[in-house]
Enzyme design. Structure first.
Site, PDB file in Angstrom:
ATOM      1  N   GLY D  14      11.126   6.620  18.399  1.00 49.15           N
ATOM      2  CA  GLY D  14      11.990   7.040  17.293  1.00 49.15           C
ATOM      3  C   GLY D  14      12.589   8.401  17.591  1.00 49.15           C
ATOM      4  O   GLY D  14      11.898   9.286  18.060  1.00 49.15           O
ATOM      5  N   ARG D  75      12.944   1.528  22.516  1.00 51.16           N
ATOM      6  CA  ARG D  75      11.581   1.096  22.832  1.00 51.16           C
ATOM      7  C   ARG D  75      11.712   0.065  23.949  1.00 51.16           C
ATOM      8  O   ARG D  75      12.540  -0.832  23.887  1.00 51.16           O
ATOM      9  CB  ARG D  75      10.904   0.487  21.605  1.00 51.16           C
ATOM     10  CG  ARG D  75      10.657   1.514  20.524  1.00 51.16           C
ATOM     11  CD  ARG D  75       9.976   0.944  19.286  1.00 51.16           C
ATOM     12  NE  ARG D  75      10.406   1.689  18.093  1.00 51.16           N
ATOM     13  CZ  ARG D  75       9.870   2.851  17.700  1.00 51.16           C
ATOM     14  NH1 ARG D  75       8.890   3.389  18.369  1.00 51.16           N
ATOM     15  NH2 ARG D  75      10.328   3.454  16.618  1.00 51.16           N
ATOM     16  N   ASP D 106       3.458   9.086  20.446  1.00 55.24           N
ATOM     17  CA  ASP D 106       2.292   8.567  21.183  1.00 55.24           C
ATOM     18  C   ASP D 106       2.593   7.311  21.998  1.00 55.24           C
ATOM     19  O   ASP D 106       2.017   7.126  23.076  1.00 55.24           O
ATOM     20  CB  ASP D 106       1.075   8.394  20.272  1.00 55.24           C
ATOM     21  CG  ASP D 106       1.376   7.569  19.049  1.00 55.24           C
ATOM     22  OD1 ASP D 106       2.466   6.970  18.999  1.00 55.24           O
ATOM     23  OD2 ASP D 106       0.526   7.516  18.145  1.00 55.24           O
ATOM     24  N   THR D 129       8.758  13.969  17.293  1.00 54.41           N
ATOM     25  CA  THR D 129       8.660  12.969  16.227  1.00 54.41           C
ATOM     26  C   THR D 129       8.635  13.695  14.901  1.00 54.41           C
ATOM     27  O   THR D 129       8.046  14.772  14.790  1.00 54.41           O
ATOM     28  CB  THR D 129       7.391  12.100  16.354  1.00 54.41           C
ATOM     29  OG1 THR D 129       7.152  11.467  15.092  1.00 54.41           O
ATOM     30  CG2 THR D 129       6.158  12.921  16.701  1.00 54.41           C
ATOM     31  N   ASP D 131       7.051  12.805  12.429  1.00 56.99           N
ATOM     32  CA  ASP D 131       5.814  12.501  11.707  1.00 56.99           C
ATOM     33  C   ASP D 131       4.721  13.552  11.852  1.00 56.99           C
ATOM     34  O   ASP D 131       3.768  13.576  11.078  1.00 56.99           O
ATOM     35  CB  ASP D 131       5.276  11.139  12.157  1.00 56.99           C
ATOM     36  CG  ASP D 131       6.282  10.022  11.940  1.00 56.99           C
ATOM     37  OD1 ASP D 131       7.049  10.108  10.965  1.00 56.99           O
ATOM     38  OD2 ASP D 131       6.304   9.075  12.746  1.00 56.99           O
ATOM     39  N   ASP D 133       2.332  13.650  13.785  1.00 52.77           N
ATOM     40  CA  ASP D 133       1.017  13.013  13.882  1.00 52.77           C
ATOM     41  C   ASP D 133       0.451  13.048  15.303  1.00 52.77           C
ATOM     42  O   ASP D 133      -0.235  12.121  15.718  1.00 52.77           O
ATOM     43  CB  ASP D 133       1.121  11.569  13.382  1.00 52.77           C
ATOM     44  CG  ASP D 133       2.150  10.761  14.166  1.00 52.77           C
ATOM     45  OD1 ASP D 133       2.920  11.365  14.948  1.00 52.77           O
ATOM     46  OD2 ASP D 133       2.187   9.533  13.999  1.00 52.77           O
ATOM     47  N   ARG D 175       4.882   7.321   8.936  1.00 50.13           N
ATOM     48  CA  ARG D 175       4.044   6.216   9.450  1.00 50.13           C
ATOM     49  C   ARG D 175       2.674   6.236   8.765  1.00 50.13           C
ATOM     50  O   ARG D 175       2.627   6.299   7.542  1.00 50.13           O
ATOM     51  CB  ARG D 175       3.940   6.309  10.969  1.00 50.13           C
ATOM     52  CG  ARG D 175       5.313   6.025  11.621  1.00 50.13           C
ATOM     53  CD  ARG D 175       5.162   5.689  13.081  1.00 50.13           C
ATOM     54  NE  ARG D 175       4.327   6.677  13.756  1.00 50.13           N
ATOM     55  CZ  ARG D 175       3.868   6.553  14.999  1.00 50.13           C
ATOM     56  NH1 ARG D 175       4.152   5.482  15.700  1.00 50.13           N
ATOM     57  NH2 ARG D 175       3.140   7.498  15.542  1.00 50.13           N
TER      58      ARG D 175
END
Lengths: 326, 326, 326, 326
Positions: D14, D75, D106, D129, D131, D133, D175
């Site tokens: 992403g 992807r 990741d 990202t 996120d 995370d 996410r």
């Protein structure tokens, strides 16, 4: 000379950016003209319940840039009834309010029209809605801001769409009209724009996408008006996706952020102009009219016409997008 | 049928947000009409030097939202000479360019007018300048964006002005016209607006400030057009400050940020409309004209008139601010 | 258990975006901990004059996003005197205020330190200044917003600089420190950054510009900290321009807009964290300290150290820009 | 001395705002260190297919402020296969690429880890990202921008929520992590924040809403992380609405606009720092690691750890919001 000594101002229906700028203009124009002015909270509901407070110049300082409305807004079921309006009228007498300025959309003006018929009270309306769907004015307050909000959001989505070569269906507000979709679609360079005013042939869209998106484009944006007959962004996306599983499709519903935010300069100037014009109209013995901007000049249209007539989208803009999306 | 097969597009003079949207519209409208189209770099300078490149639809993808101009801009001394324009004409022949679309202000159109007289070449102009000082169009491309940029900057200054009860003199662009100052002044709720079109009586401003700022206001904003006869924000601030050392005065010159930034939705729609209109005008055998928007519709005005006549600021807006700043 | 029953909160010195978020956090953390809390207007000036009002949770609703400070700010000459502080102390007794939270910069903390020494009153400071020049915290409230404001303004200027191949000298705030200049310079891809912490060799800059700007670059941005020893953007621009009349040089002083605007998310979270931490510190019997964020965790530093020590700019960022501006 | 002569850079997974700033930093740091550098389009997919182009300093000019990624992202299913990675390796040999910098999350690093194990090729990762995370860095590139985007959108929604006294459930990305929800919730003064890391007891939320929203609040905002176990904003809104038909509830899913937009100053500085750090790490003979920022300093963590470990949300922020939402 006008017998009006005290006016009330309220905002009603869906809120729109620039309503505060309009309130400020009404208050200051009233004071400038030696009138007293009160703010009525929660639209007609607050009029019925007597939620009324005196407004001075300072009370509207530093609000021109704020979204929302300091007077709050609400839809009033009670004002639709004879008793409701009777209470409202009693409050006006009790508070010595001689006339009203109501800021809102067609629901607001429908209520105003009945009220002014029943009680012979001067009411002037100011068009405040992001949807721009009011006859008698080229622009409603909030419309330009909403288009800019949509445009900024779609610019962001374009970034990620381009990075992934994706096709986005983006749903924008506008109730049963396509004004927001049309102008924001052009402003964002949308590959297609679906609005209620033009029939959406899914087949045509398919052909277009196959011809353009698949062959030339690194990303695709389809703007869908919420009132479009295709049934909204999700439905149309599903239909297209069914036949073209190879498209990388995403949907985004922009939602209520379109109703808020600091108003654009354009909306602030429009709101300021119309706020002053509304007070002028009252002092000019007008009643049961909406003030608007037509060709850059203040105009008056009866509530009756403003409600009954349907504003048309510009055909020239529809054609424009067909040219620009090649 | 028009004999035009290939057109060139250039941007000239001071750049303005929305020029890219206009370039995109010219390029795509040309392609839509089966014309070839080339981009000319650096304005007339690039025409003289042959900095010319073929434009396809994809070359203008994803630029509608960008400030500046992908074709770059420059002022060309050489184009003011007979030889310069001769070279330019030779380049047009060598590159088989039949007509030009020039995006810029009155300097751009003056050059175009002479060129079209000397060589009988169709040239259509698109008004691109933040100053809005062109006769024959209600809005120039970049004006709405500049006003929003000023408005956002002044909103920020208002925050700190209010926190400290300060009086700010803020200078905005506009060359010798007050359009930016006037609309951004209203949009920001300025306490006073000083523009070249209205004589600035320092004494009046003093009186106003003593009456309003000292008594009622928690902050003060005076918008000063760079062309104002008072001599700019620093000069007027000094004059006021000399008599009123008790005022906490600050000055801010907003500067070149007013020329950049992602164009507003309004400017993008205007630029898109006028870009298509310029190609239409060429196909319609027009030459030596500027396309504009008057009352929301495309209009044509001769370069001659666009250059000679002076656009007036709206008196109604001047009065508006007197009412709203109480 | 702490004997504190009632605290006062004030903002002092130059205002900074996020001060309102800090006020909100102090008020709500106090209420959460069953304390009474009052807001003191106009900094120490309002404490001396007794401009004090009770704050409830609702009074700080919907202010987290606002620039400026709802408590207003001022510099107080009187608080620098023994009598001034005596009056302030009397007001605290009269209003039963047991402790203070003061939001501001080193001037604010210097005053607090003397006050707490003279009257043994617990005072906790929150670092609120766009300049980030306070020892004992990685970030001050307002710094991130100011950098974003500068970044957005320079992005706009970059648009027009690129369109015209111009060299801009842009002056940013920061008093005698280069924090704003350094980070915003990196964020905007500035060709050079001039800060007080590093000696500015005009000769070096000349060499760089000749090597890079003239040969490779289509535009140039030099960020100049207002405290830079070169004497500011105008002076350095003049010096460079004298030797290089062929450069198309412009100067922009960004000015007070850097102090205002809706705070960034980062500043709001920092302000919320530190507001709660300040109340915690008081309940923890702390006095004469500033709360800060070090490595993402709340830390305490004595006013004494916060004032005396000088925070250093990161050398790594200086090196970074040398690499990135090639 | 390192034997690396030529590196490749790609973006994968992403996209996130700031990826372009990271690409720019990698390219310029490589050139600064006398390395050749190529850009690989479409992530690993482009590596397999040989979509590779030489990058010069000028190729990354004026991209620091752009959202998306000029290298595009995708992807790649093929890169998950042995054959796919074999092709990728062959391309590297054919193009004489000695090492890779991969920007992503990741998934990107998992692919890189296997690749570097199979072919002993140095690969360094940069966390990109929205996120946040990723274990081993306090901030990922794009996170700060996404939070600001959410914050601005929710500020707009707050305007209309306040005007109508409404309760909004707003779903944000992230996410299966709550980082975006948590910080943007605090930044917007949300009445409640629902994240996957904390169990959502609908009953507790009910109690809170009855106690606070009904009694004190003029509007309510509940931020819901998309990964929250309650099932998303629509589900939880329905559940609450079922028991409380008197609440005026609305839902808004902010969607993909969170992935785009011009990066914040913070993200640009982080991206610039990490881009340079990644090249440094390669020259320092590192492989199979991610560079990150821990406590403001560059750190290294093995891909293995970055993938396996789960970053925790700060408990202190959870507590903070309980205090501030009273």
């Amino acid at each position: 000379m006008s017998k009006i000594k005290k006016i009330g101002v309220l905002t009603s229906g869906g809120d729109a950016p620039g309503m505060n700028a309009a309130i400020r203009a009404v208050v200051r124009a009233a004071i400038y003209n030696k009138l007293e002015v009160v703010g009525i909270m929660q639209g007609y509901e607050g009029l019925i319940n007597g939620e009324i407070k005196k407004m001075k110049s300072h009370d509207v300082s530093n609000i021109i840039q704020r979204g929302g409305t300091i007077l709050c807004s609400a839809r009033s079921e009670e004002f639709r009834t004879v008793e409701g309006r009777k209470k409202a009228h009693e409050q006006m007498i009790a508070n010595k309010i001689d006339a009203l300025v109501v800021i809102g959309g067609d629901g607001t003006f429908s209520g105003a029209r009945v009220f002014t018929q029943e009680y012979d009270i001067p009411v002037v309306g100011i068009p405040g809605t992001i949807d721009n769907d009011l006859f008698g004015t080229d622009y409603t307050i909030g419309y330009d801001t909403a288009i800019n909000t949509v445009t900024e959001a779609v610019d962001k989505i374009r970034d990620t769409a381009s990075a992934h070569n994706r096709l986005f269906f983006i749903e924008v507000m506008g109730r049963d009209a396509g004004f927001i979709a049309l102008r924001s679609g052009i402003a964002t360079g949308a590959e297609a724009i679906l609005i209620p005013e033009r029939e959406t042939h899914t087949q045509e869209l398919q052909t277009y996408l196959e011809k353009e998106y698949k062959e030339h484009k690194t990303s695709g944006i389809v703007i869908v008006a919420e009132g479009d007959k295709s049934g909204g962004a999700y439905t149309i996306a599903q239909e297209i996706g069914k036949d073209h599983p190879e498209y990388d499709i995403r949907v985004s519903i922009l939602g209520h952020m379109q109703r808020g935010g600091s108003p654009s300069a354009f909306d602030r100037v429009t709101a300021s102009t119309l706020g002053v014009a509304a007070v002028d109209a009252l002092l000019d013995d007008q009643k049961s009219i909406m003030v608007g901007l037509v060709h850059g000049e203040v105009s008056h249209v009866s509530f009756n016409k403003a409600i009954k007539n349907k504003k048309k989208v510009k055909d020239s803009l529809l054609i424009l997008n067909d040219i620009l999306s090649i």
